[in-house]
Scaffold this motif. Structure first.
Motif, PDB file in Angstrom:
ATOM      1  N   ALA A 235       0.828  -1.204   0.000  1.00 16.74           N
ATOM      2  CA  ALA A 235       0.000   0.000   0.000  1.00 16.74           C
ATOM      3  C   ALA A 235       0.863   1.254   0.000  1.00 16.74           C
ATOM      4  O   ALA A 235       0.604   2.211  -0.750  1.00 16.74           O
ATOM      5  N   ARG A 236       1.893   1.276   0.805  1.00 19.98           N
ATOM      6  CA  ARG A 236       2.737   2.470   0.901  1.00 19.98           C
ATOM      7  C   ARG A 236       3.531   2.698  -0.386  1.00 19.98           C
ATOM      8  O   ARG A 236       3.846   3.840  -0.730  1.00 19.98           O
ATOM      9  N   ARG A 237       3.820   1.624  -1.087  1.00 22.60           N
ATOM     10  CA  ARG A 237       4.547   1.763  -2.350  1.00 22.60           C
ATOM     11  C   ARG A 237       3.643   2.251  -3.473  1.00 22.60           C
ATOM     12  O   ARG A 237       4.076   2.997  -4.359  1.00 22.60           O
ATOM     13  N   VAL A 238       2.359   1.839  -3.446  1.00 23.83           N
ATOM     14  CA  VAL A 238       1.461   2.094  -4.572  1.00 23.83           C
ATOM     15  C   VAL A 238       0.727   3.415  -4.454  1.00 23.83           C
ATOM     16  O   VAL A 238       0.523   4.117  -5.453  1.00 23.83           O
ATOM     17  N   VAL A 239       0.294   3.779  -3.254  1.00 23.98           N
ATOM     18  CA  VAL A 239      -0.520   4.988  -3.079  1.00 23.98           C
ATOM     19  C   VAL A 239       0.021   5.832  -1.937  1.00 23.98           C
ATOM     20  O   VAL A 239       0.585   5.314  -0.971  1.00 23.98           O
ATOM     21  N   ASP A 240      -0.197   7.122  -2.030  1.00 21.35           N
ATOM     22  CA  ASP A 240       0.224   8.059  -0.985  1.00 21.35           C
ATOM     23  C   ASP A 240      -0.963   8.342  -0.073  1.00 21.35           C
ATOM     24  O   ASP A 240      -1.568   9.419  -0.106  1.00 21.35           O
ATOM     25  N   LYS A 241      -1.327   7.321   0.708  1.00 21.78           N
ATOM     26  CA  LYS A 241      -2.457   7.437   1.625  1.00 21.78           C
ATOM     27  C   LYS A 241      -2.132   6.702   2.919  1.00 21.78           C
ATOM     28  O   LYS A 241      -1.335   5.744   2.916  1.00 21.78           O
ATOM     29  N   PRO A 242      -2.735   7.112   4.035  1.00 14.58           N
ATOM     30  CA  PRO A 242      -2.591   6.341   5.263  1.00 14.58           C
ATOM     31  C   PRO A 242      -3.093   4.899   5.068  1.00 14.58           C
ATOM     32  O   PRO A 242      -3.931   4.631   4.198  1.00 14.58           O
ATOM     33  N   VAL A 243      -2.578   4.013   5.906  1.00 13.97           N
ATOM     34  CA  VAL A 243      -2.898   2.597   5.784  1.00 13.97           C
ATOM     35  C   VAL A 243      -3.684   2.136   7.011  1.00 13.97           C
ATOM     36  O   VAL A 243      -3.315   2.439   8.154  1.00 13.97           O
ATOM     37  N   VAL A 244      -4.773   1.415   6.763  1.00 19.48           N
ATOM     38  CA  VAL A 244      -5.605   0.855   7.823  1.00 19.48           C
ATOM     39  C   VAL A 244      -5.520  -0.665   7.764  1.00 19.48           C
ATOM     40  O   VAL A 244      -5.600  -1.257   6.683  1.00 19.48           O
TER      41      VAL A 244
END
Length: 303
Positions: A235-244
């Protein structure tokens, strides 16, 4: 436009979410062997729903996920309820979570309500959410989900929890609706290793939300705890959003839960170090385990 930093994610540290609502309801003696699952209690025992939410809040959770996961116009219609009655029950799911929030408000802590939006497969009540690929098009899934999302978008919830999504096609339908309605939401997939339950690569799944401001976080839920670290990295590699992240106990679902539980509250430290911003639990993760997560992360989260 949704602000880039939603209030749920605006403070320092990690936000602790609740665990499995049905898990706590069953522990309290409620029979959920019904196609409506915990949504049945919106009709029959609303006070039990309030009590379950309050148990998680008292355990240290800052987010309550509503009893609307398996609530739908289709499901309630099978019980003879019309559109207006079903819409009222969907709103009630948020009202009950808010009642629990008010019950514990004396400590001054910040708490939020995430209105649960479960996948189409949940309403089939046959485990389809762990397989995906229902044979429906994105347009058909969008049309099916729209009425429920429209009601929950106006329910007063702080955000939508678009959760346990097994399939990229369904994610596309749901993300389209979230964007159209202009409401903040997180989107979390149920996964098996590094793929969705339908078998799509997880990087492709996360890419569905890229550039969608209304999706304030992305992640995984109702997966094995050991699947979480890889999902966070992807998730952190693909999108610039917080992770839940909120995995289940790690037991296997084959129509009933079998095998050993593998949810270890201490793993939450690793998930936080890997970059998760919201950490909780799903099926078979009760208030005691959430209390353990909250205790471990207390120094790192707001409140």
């Amino acid at each position: 436009m949704i602000p880039r930093t939603h209030p749920v994610l605006s403070g320092p540290g990690i936000v602790v979410a609740d665990g499995g609502l049905a898990t706590e309801l069953e522990r309290r003696g409620n029979d959920l062997s019904d196609p409506l699952w915990s949504a049945r209690l919106l009709v029959d025992s609303p006070a039990e729903v309030v009590a379950a939410h309050a148990a998680y809040f008292r355990a240290g959770a800052r987010i309550a996920t509503t009893a609307s996961y398996q609530a739908s116009f289709t499901g309630f219609a099978a019980r003879g309820l019309g559109f207006d009655d079903t819409a009222a029950l969907l709103r009630r799911s948020v009202e009950l979570a808010d009642a629990a929030r008010q019950e514990v408000a004396g400590d001054g802590g910040q708490r939020w309500i995430a209105a649960s939006v479960g996948p189409y497969g949940a309403v089939l009540a046959d485990g389809s959410e762990y397989r995906g690929r229902y044979g429906k098009t994105v347009a058909e899934l969008r049309a099916w989900h729209r009425p429920r999302l429209e009601v929950l978008a106006g329910s007063g919830a702080d955000l939508l929890a678009v959760e346990t999504v097994p399939d990229v096609d369904e994610a596309e339908a749901l993300v389209d609706l979230v964007r159209e309605l202009g409401v903040p939401a997180w989107v979390s997939y149920t996964v098996d290793g590094d793929r969705t339950r339908a078998g799509q690569p997880l990087d492709e799944a996360f890419a569905v939300v890229d550039g969608v401001d209304e999706v304030i976080a992305v992640g995984v839920n109702c997966c094995r705890p050991q699947d979480v670290p890889g999902a966070i990295r992807t998730a952190r590699r693909v999108v610039d959003k917080p992770v839940v992240v909120y995995p289940n106990s790690g037991e296997d679902w084959t129509g009933t839960w079998t095998g050993a539980a593998r949810f270890d509250a201490a793993a939450a430290r690793g998930w936080a170090a890997d970059g998760a911003s919201v950490i909780g639990g799903c099926c078979r993760v009760g208030p005691e385990l959430i209390a353990g997560v909250a205790d471990l992360l207390r120094a790192e989260r707001p409140g």
